[in-house]
Each structure stands twice: as structure tokens, then as C-alpha cells.
Design a protein around this motif. Structure first.
Motif, short mmCIF file in Angstrom:
data_model
loop_
_atom_site.label_atom_id
_atom_site.label_comp_id
_atom_site.label_asym_id
_atom_site.label_seq_id
_atom_site.Cartn_x
_atom_site.Cartn_y
_atom_site.Cartn_z
N HIS A 177 0.84 -1.21 0.00
CA HIS A 177 0.00 0.00 0.00
C HIS A 177 0.87 1.25 0.00
CE1 HIS A 177 1.13 -0.50 4.19
NE2 HIS A 177 0.93 0.81 4.33
N ASP B 61 0.47 4.82 1.96
CA ASP B 61 -0.40 5.47 2.95
C ASP B 61 -1.13 6.62 2.23
OD1 ASP B 61 1.38 3.83 4.47
OD2 ASP B 61 0.84 4.96 6.24
N HIS C 104 4.76 0.16 -0.11
CA HIS C 104 5.59 -0.59 0.83
C HIS C 104 4.78 -1.76 1.38
CE1 HIS C 104 3.74 2.68 3.20
NE2 HIS C 104 3.70 1.82 4.21
#
Ligand SMILES: O=C(O)CCC(=O)C(=O)O
Ligand SMILES: [Fe+2]
Length: 346
Positions: A229, A231, A298
Motif C-alpha cells: 500500500h 499510505d 511498501h
């Protein structure tokens, strides 16, 4: 919508592919781009819009971006009607967002890939992703023990494979955002030493109360990882600090490009070109900022053993991470518009 329709697990990724002449060959599954939690569209919203054309039997992420989904109908006719009504048009019920739709077919799971391993950097200069920094021994063993003891006597919330605690603001996994109107209170005093260090690390001692206001504590059992994902840009400011405690892990990073939007190659082919990994030992602090925070996904692969510097490193203990972020107060103005949910993607 019944829970079983909402699939957010890795195992559902790449279960569908787009046929070569996708707008001609119809199936009851639609690949829908510019739509998903990363661009502020929840699975519930998707179900209510597509549900107007017939029974929706499943909604899955099409890939790890959070901006493309697969919508499965029980009948071909419903998929065709939804395709003709929604493709390439602004969708009023989704804030005017233009959906790019193709027909999609289920695909065979990829064969086990022995070339899966990549070289794991020990230091962030070797990783060479702009904006990603790793500081070893950021906290002492005693601070580590005190932080673990503090969270272990507070209530955990169980997710499917790990446990979490949220401070400052609750993190909502369905929207990958926070409810900024629901302030849970100041960050607890047991993290003050870490915040002091973050402030001096950043040379921003005067502004430390402004630096971070949201904390997510993740408790991963041995071998358990985290899905890819970015953030959410609109949810948090530029700098994201993640401190590792108790056990190590390898964190990987992948960068996608816009040309992937309707790419019909297997996802593996697209990913290999920009995939990197770094070893996160206990007591280290990782800073994600700039390009590394805004444009790279990440994730932590689910591995019981990692190969680091030619040696086998067993993930035999739990890993606990403290991730500190600052909730964003206006739209994101990053220079990575193609990954940014504050901008329209079309
Ligand atoms: O466990 C970590 O270090 C990372 C957690 C993370 O990426 C997140 O909470 O968004
Ligand atoms: Fe993250």
C-alpha cells in the motif's frame, strides 16, 4: 453488503486478467480503473453503484494500488448494462469520477516463482529510494522493553492476521483514512521519548507538538507481513515514521508507473523493474518521505525466513511497529499526482 463480497486479501490479487480485445469479449466480471479506497471510493459505494444493474457477487482489488477493482456480477447482462452505462462517463454517485472499465476474466494462479528473492539492503543509502531513511538503534533496549510493556497492558484490536492499537485518531481500514473529526486524545506519554527523538532527528525541536498526532501500533505474529500500500496521501502529511520493536522483518518497496493502468502483461513482469528491499532490525526507525512515501508501495512479505546478506534470518519472534503520522488538514499537493487521491486521476 454481506462481508464475504468485500475482498481485500492478497490472495485475491491477480485472480483476474483483462482479455486482449477486452471491450469486445464480454464476461460477467468488470475491471474498473480510477475506482477504489485509494481514491476515496469505498467498496460499499462501488456495490451500490454497480448493484443498480444486477446482483453483484464479488468486489476485489484488481491490484495493490487500491485504485482499480474487479466487480463480479451473477449475470452477463448486468455486466454489459453496467459497462455501457458507466464506462468513460463521470459517475454522479461517485463524485463525478470517470470510470475506465474493461471486461475481465479469471486467470490461473501464477506458478510458484523461484526468482522471487531480491537482494536486501542493510542501509537506506544502498536502497537508494529518495526520501527513505533508516536509523539503526534509534531507541535503546530499555526503551524498547518499556514501550512493549506499555502497549501489552492496553487493549488490542484483532485484524485477520495481526493486532493493532490506534492513538490520536482511529485508522479506518476500509477507507484507508482516519476520521479526522474523531480525535481520541493526545498521544500517550509513554511515546514521549520516541517523539523527542523524532523531533531532534528532524531538527524540528520547536515544532514537536505539530510533528505527529496519530500512532498505529501493529503487532505481527512470527512470519506475518503486511499487504502492499501507499499510505493515503490525503490522510497524512509527508513524513511517516515507523519504529520496529521485538523482532526484525524485511520491508519491500515497489514502484508502479502510469503505463500499468491497462497493462495486459502479467503483474510479475511489471513489478520486477522497480522492486527493492531493506532489512529492518529491532529498535530501528524508518522514515518514509517524499518520493518514497508518495510514489512507492511498501509491504512486508509473509516469510518465516528471510535471506539477508547471504544469511538466513528467521522471523521467530513477533514484530511490533509504532507508526507515527500527522493527519493532513487540507488536500495533498505532492508532486506525484498519478498516485495522489487528492487529485482527479483522469
Ligand atoms: O509495520 C510497519 O513498519 C509499517 C506499517 C505501515 O506501513 C502502516 O501502518 O501503514
Ligand atoms: Fe504504511
Amino acid at each position: 453488503m454481506p462481508k464475504r463480497f468485500i475482498a481485500v486479501m492478497d490472495s485475491n490479487l491477480s485472480r483476474f486478467t483483462i482479455p486482449k480485445r477486452s471491450s469486445c469479449s464480454t464476461t460477467q466480471n468488470l475491471y474498473v480503473a480510477n475506482c477504489g479506497p485509494a481514491v476515496g471510493v469505498s467498496f460499499k459505494d462501488i456495490e451500490s453503484v454497480f448493484g443498480m444493474f444486477g446482483e453483484v457477487i464479488g468486489i476485489y482489488p484488481a491490484d495493490e494500488t487500491g485504485a482499480r477493482v474487479i466487480v463480479c456480477f451473477s449475470e452477463l447482462k448486468s455486466a454489459e448494462e453496467a459497462f455501457h452505462a458507466l464506462n468513460g462517463r463521470g459517475c454522479g454517485a461517485l463524485g463525478g469520477r470517470i470510470l475506465h472499465i474493461r471486461y475481465s476474466i479469471p486467470q490461473q494462479p501464477p506458478k510458484a516463482n523461484n526468482n522471487d528473492s531480491i537482494s536486501v539492503s542493510l542501509v537506506s543509502s544502498e536502497l537508494a529510494i529518495p526520501g527513505i531513511y533508516l536509523v539503526h538503534d534509534f531507541i535503546t533496549s530499555q526503551e524498547e522493553q518499556e514501550l512493549l510493556a506499555a502497549v501489552d497492558c492496553r487493549p488490542w484490536k484483532n485484524l485477520s492476521k495481526r493486532r493493532v492499537q490506534h492513538y490520536g485518531y482511529e485508522f479506518l481500514y476500509e477507507t484507508r483514512n482516519v476520521d479526522s473529526k474523531q480525535f481520541l486524545g493526545e498521544l500517550p506519554s509513554f511515546v514521549s521519548p520516541i517523539i523527542e527523538k523524532i523531533s531532534s532527528f528532524q531538527g524540528r525541536g520547536d515544532y514537536k507538538s505539530q510533528l505527529v498526532d496519530q500512532l498505529t501500533v501493529n503487532d505481527y505474529p512470527p512470519g506475518i507481513g503486511l499487504s502492499p500500500h501507499i499510505d493515503t496521501h490525503s490522510a497524512f502529511d509527508d513524513m511517516i515514521f515507523s519504529c520496529s520493536l521485538a523482532g526484525p522483518c524485511v520491508m519491500e518497496f515497489r514502484k508502479y508507473t502510469q503505463s500499468n493502468l491497462f497493462n495486459t502483461k502479467s503483474s510479475q513482469e511489471c513489478l520486477n523493474s522497480s522492486r527493492k528491499a531493506i532489512f529492518l532490525p529491532p529498535r530501528s526507525m524508518l522514515l518514509l518521505s517524499g518520493e518514497g512515501r508518495y510514489a512507492w508501495h511498501h509491504y512486508i512479505p509473509h516469510h518465516k525466513v528471510d535471506i539477508v546478506g547471504g544469511e538466513m534470518v528467521r522471523r521467530c519472534s513477533r514484530r511490533v511497529s509504532f507508526t507515527f503520522r500527522k493527519v493532513r488538514s487540507g488536500p495533498c499537493h505532492c508532486e506525484f499526482a498519478q498516485y495522489c487521491d487528492s487529485r482527479k486521476l483522469n
